[in-house]
Design a protein around this motif. Structure first.
Motif, mmCIF file in Angstrom:
data_model
loop_
_atom_site.group_PDB
_atom_site.id
_atom_site.type_symbol
_atom_site.label_atom_id
_atom_site.label_comp_id
_atom_site.label_asym_id
_atom_site.label_seq_id
_atom_site.Cartn_x
_atom_site.Cartn_y
_atom_site.Cartn_z
ATOM 1 N N MET A 178 0.824 -1.195 0.000
ATOM 2 C CA MET A 178 0.000 0.000 0.000
ATOM 3 C C MET A 178 0.871 1.262 0.000
ATOM 4 O O MET A 178 0.569 2.218 -0.709
ATOM 5 C CB MET A 178 -0.911 -0.057 1.239
ATOM 6 C CG MET A 178 -1.834 1.098 1.352
ATOM 7 S SD MET A 178 -3.072 0.948 0.077
ATOM 8 C CE MET A 178 -4.121 2.204 0.536
ATOM 9 N N LEU A 179 1.907 1.268 0.814
ATOM 10 C CA LEU A 179 2.805 2.412 0.912
ATOM 11 C C LEU A 179 3.529 2.644 -0.412
ATOM 12 O O LEU A 179 3.725 3.779 -0.833
ATOM 13 C CB LEU A 179 3.809 2.198 2.051
ATOM 14 C CG LEU A 179 4.673 3.393 2.410
ATOM 15 C CD1 LEU A 179 3.811 4.582 2.775
ATOM 16 C CD2 LEU A 179 5.609 3.046 3.539
ATOM 17 N N LYS A 185 2.183 6.867 -6.832
ATOM 18 C CA LYS A 185 1.214 7.880 -7.262
ATOM 19 C C LYS A 185 1.730 9.292 -7.002
ATOM 20 O O LYS A 185 1.538 10.201 -7.807
ATOM 21 C CB LYS A 185 -0.129 7.667 -6.558
ATOM 22 C CG LYS A 185 -0.916 6.528 -7.131
ATOM 23 C CD LYS A 185 -2.299 6.453 -6.517
ATOM 24 C CE LYS A 185 -3.099 5.344 -7.176
ATOM 25 N NZ LYS A 185 -4.474 5.303 -6.725
ATOM 26 N N LEU A 186 2.391 9.465 -5.875
ATOM 27 C CA LEU A 186 2.960 10.766 -5.534
ATOM 28 C C LEU A 186 4.063 11.151 -6.516
ATOM 29 O O LEU A 186 4.119 12.291 -6.995
ATOM 30 C CB LEU A 186 3.486 10.756 -4.097
ATOM 31 C CG LEU A 186 3.971 12.087 -3.549
ATOM 32 C CD1 LEU A 186 2.812 13.078 -3.520
ATOM 33 C CD2 LEU A 186 4.547 11.922 -2.170
#
Length: 174
Positions: free
Chosen positions: A1-2, A8-9
């Motif tokens: 998840m991280l 995405k960032l």
């Protein structure tokens, strides 16, 4: 998840960076093109103005600045006349422009000579104030009217009536 959030960032950051770089390149190119252009000549401006559908015969510029630059006002007057506006009014509340009438006239001649070069004798500039307007005309040049807050309402009415009567009797060619 991280990892997904981090990816995405990074992806978002790259898209924003790409957008700003594209904007910068476009702006930089148009800015350089503007700087590299030569100053238009009087005849070029007059020809450009012929393509306009409407053009005012008289234009007024209220000046509401703490520091009034005569050079900028002179450019404004010469530009206005070069596109075909023959009557220009400059208004400032304190009367600074009226007090610097001679300096403005000299600066207008300098700007006109720079702009027209080959066409220096094509037009003349007459600078008048509200108390000296009566009977003035601008057959072959620009009429620059200097107004201030000290002129009062009746002076403005008198100036407008004088301009209208000059126009009606064809002494003022607009």
């Amino acid at each position: 998840m991280l990892k997904l959030v981090a990816l995405k960032l990074v992806h978002w950051w790259l898209r924003v960076r790409h957008f700003f770089l594209a904007c910068w390149k476009t702006t930089k190119a148009s800015f350089r093109a503007t700087l590299s252009r030569k100053t238009k000549q009087f005849s070029d401006m007059r020809a450009d103005s012929k393509r306009l559908q409407k053009l005012p015969l008289h234009i007024s510029f209220p000046v509401n600045e703490n520091e009034i630059r005569v050079e900028d006002l002179a450019r404004l007057v010469v530009w206005s006349f070069s596109i075909g506006i023959s009557c220009i009014s400059l208004y400032d509340r304190a009367g600074v422009i009226k007090a610097r009438k001679d300096q403005l006239g000299a600066q207008i001649l300098r700007v006109k000579d720079q702009l027209t070069k080959r066409e220096a004798e094509q037009f003349s500039v007459k600078i008048v104030t509200a108390d000296t307007i009566s009977g003035e005309s601008c057959r072959s040049g620009a009429l620059v009217l200097l107004l201030s807050g000290k002129d009062g309402r009746q002076s403005v009415v008198d100036v407008v009536q004088s301009l209208c009567s000059s126009r009606a009797s064809r002494r003022l060619c607009l």
